[in-house]
Design a protein around this motif. Structure first.
Motif, short mmCIF file in Angstrom:
data_model
loop_
_atom_site.label_atom_id
_atom_site.label_comp_id
_atom_site.label_asym_id
_atom_site.label_seq_id
_atom_site.Cartn_x
_atom_site.Cartn_y
_atom_site.Cartn_z
N PRO A 1 0.82 -1.21 0.00
CA PRO A 1 0.00 0.00 0.00
C PRO A 1 0.85 1.25 0.00
CG PRO A 1 0.04 -0.97 2.18
CD PRO A 1 0.79 -1.91 1.28
N GLY A 2 0.35 2.30 -0.64
CA GLY A 2 1.10 3.55 -0.72
C GLY A 2 0.31 4.75 -0.24
N GLY A 3 -0.84 4.52 0.39
CA GLY A 3 -1.61 5.63 0.93
C GLY A 3 -2.54 6.27 -0.08
N GLU A 4 -2.95 7.46 0.24
CA GLU A 4 -3.92 8.20 -0.55
C GLU A 4 -3.36 8.59 -1.92
OE1 GLU A 4 -6.42 12.37 -0.10
OE2 GLU A 4 -5.46 11.50 1.65
N ALA A 5 -4.18 8.47 -2.93
CA ALA A 5 -3.78 8.85 -4.29
C ALA A 5 -4.11 10.32 -4.54
CB ALA A 5 -4.52 7.98 -5.30
N HIS A 6 -3.51 10.86 -5.57
CA HIS A 6 -3.80 12.20 -6.09
C HIS A 6 -3.50 13.32 -5.09
CE1 HIS A 6 -5.53 10.10 -9.44
NE2 HIS A 6 -6.38 9.49 -8.65
N LEU A 7 -2.43 13.17 -4.33
CA LEU A 7 -2.02 14.23 -3.41
C LEU A 7 -1.24 15.30 -4.15
CD1 LEU A 7 -0.73 12.14 -0.38
CD2 LEU A 7 -2.88 13.39 -0.55
N LEU A 8 -1.39 16.53 -3.73
CA LEU A 8 -0.57 17.62 -4.25
C LEU A 8 0.72 17.62 -3.44
CD1 LEU A 8 -0.15 20.06 -6.06
CD2 LEU A 8 -1.33 21.43 -4.34
N ARG A 9 1.80 17.24 -4.06
CA ARG A 9 3.08 17.14 -3.37
C ARG A 9 3.60 18.52 -2.97
NH1 ARG A 9 2.18 12.08 -2.83
NH2 ARG A 9 2.17 10.85 -4.70
N GLN A 10 4.18 18.60 -1.80
CA GLN A 10 4.76 19.84 -1.29
C GLN A 10 6.25 19.63 -1.08
OE1 GLN A 10 2.95 22.64 -0.96
NE2 GLN A 10 1.10 21.56 -1.56
N GLY A 11 7.02 20.62 -1.41
CA GLY A 11 8.46 20.49 -1.30
C GLY A 11 9.12 21.67 -0.62
N SER B 1 7.47 25.25 -0.28
CA SER B 1 6.14 25.38 0.29
C SER B 1 6.20 25.96 1.70
CB SER B 1 5.44 24.03 0.31
OG SER B 1 6.13 23.13 1.14
N SER B 2 5.07 26.43 2.17
CA SER B 2 4.99 26.95 3.53
C SER B 2 5.04 25.79 4.53
CB SER B 2 3.70 27.73 3.73
OG SER B 2 2.59 26.84 3.72
N ASP B 3 5.34 26.11 5.77
CA ASP B 3 5.37 25.07 6.81
C ASP B 3 4.00 24.41 6.96
OD1 ASP B 3 8.02 25.57 7.29
OD2 ASP B 3 7.69 26.77 9.09
N ASP B 4 2.93 25.21 6.90
CA ASP B 4 1.58 24.66 7.05
C ASP B 4 1.23 23.71 5.89
OD1 ASP B 4 1.18 26.02 9.41
OD2 ASP B 4 0.13 27.70 8.45
N ALA B 5 1.60 24.10 4.68
CA ALA B 5 1.32 23.25 3.52
C ALA B 5 2.13 21.95 3.59
CB ALA B 5 1.64 23.99 2.22
N PHE B 6 3.37 22.04 4.02
CA PHE B 6 4.19 20.84 4.13
C PHE B 6 3.68 19.92 5.23
CE2 PHE B 6 8.24 18.57 5.18
CZ PHE B 6 8.35 17.91 3.97
N GLU B 7 3.27 20.50 6.36
CA GLU B 7 2.70 19.71 7.45
C GLU B 7 1.43 19.00 6.99
OE1 GLU B 7 0.98 20.17 11.98
OE2 GLU B 7 1.18 21.95 10.74
N ALA B 8 0.57 19.72 6.27
CA ALA B 8 -0.67 19.12 5.77
C ALA B 8 -0.37 17.97 4.82
CB ALA B 8 -1.52 20.18 5.08
N TYR B 9 0.62 18.15 3.95
CA TYR B 9 1.02 17.10 3.01
C TYR B 9 1.51 15.86 3.75
CZ TYR B 9 4.13 14.52 -0.07
OH TYR B 9 4.78 13.52 -0.73
N LEU B 10 2.30 16.05 4.79
CA LEU B 10 2.87 14.91 5.51
C LEU B 10 1.87 14.18 6.40
CD1 LEU B 10 6.36 16.19 6.69
CD2 LEU B 10 5.87 14.55 4.89
#
Length: 109
Positions: free
Chosen positions: A20-30, A33-42
């Motif tokens: 398994p690889g988790g949820e599909a179609h995520l918007l990747r953050q690198g 990105s802001s700290d909030d966006a990266f936290e949400a991605y992770l």
């Protein structure tokens, strides 16, 4: 037992052959990105009781990643498709809508 057909090699695989690889179609953050966006991605993932789009790897087969649409309540699989797309194919969305009227790929059911 969950059984998915790998769209890359065409093999029908039991979940023991897949990773398994988790949820599909995520918007990747690198890095930009802001700290909030990266936290949400992770850390912030959907975990629906119902229709879900997931990533899987055919670990004991061709080794390639693909996406699957399935119902987490019933394990019904609506279809599998390439991991190289940014949204589920329309035919899979139509199959889901037949079983779950009012379903929206944006907001779930």
């Amino acid at each position: 037992m969950l059984r998915l057909t790998c769209p890359c090699c065409g093999a029908a695989a039991d979940e023991t052959e897949l990773a398994p690889g988790g949820e599909a179609h995520l918007l990747r953050q690198g890095p930009g990105s802001s700290d909030d966006a990266f936290e949400a991605y992770l850390f912030q993932r959907k975990n629906p009781y119902g229709v879900h789009f997931e990533r899987w790897r055919h670990a004991h087969g061709c080794g390639k990643w693909f996406h699957a649409a399935r119902d987490t309540r019933t394990l019904e699989v609506f279809g599998t498709y390439s991991a190289q797309v940014s949204a589920p194919p329309q035919d899979i969305l139509d199959r889901i809508a037949e079983k779950h009227p009012g379903f929206s790929s944006e907001g779930g059911q």
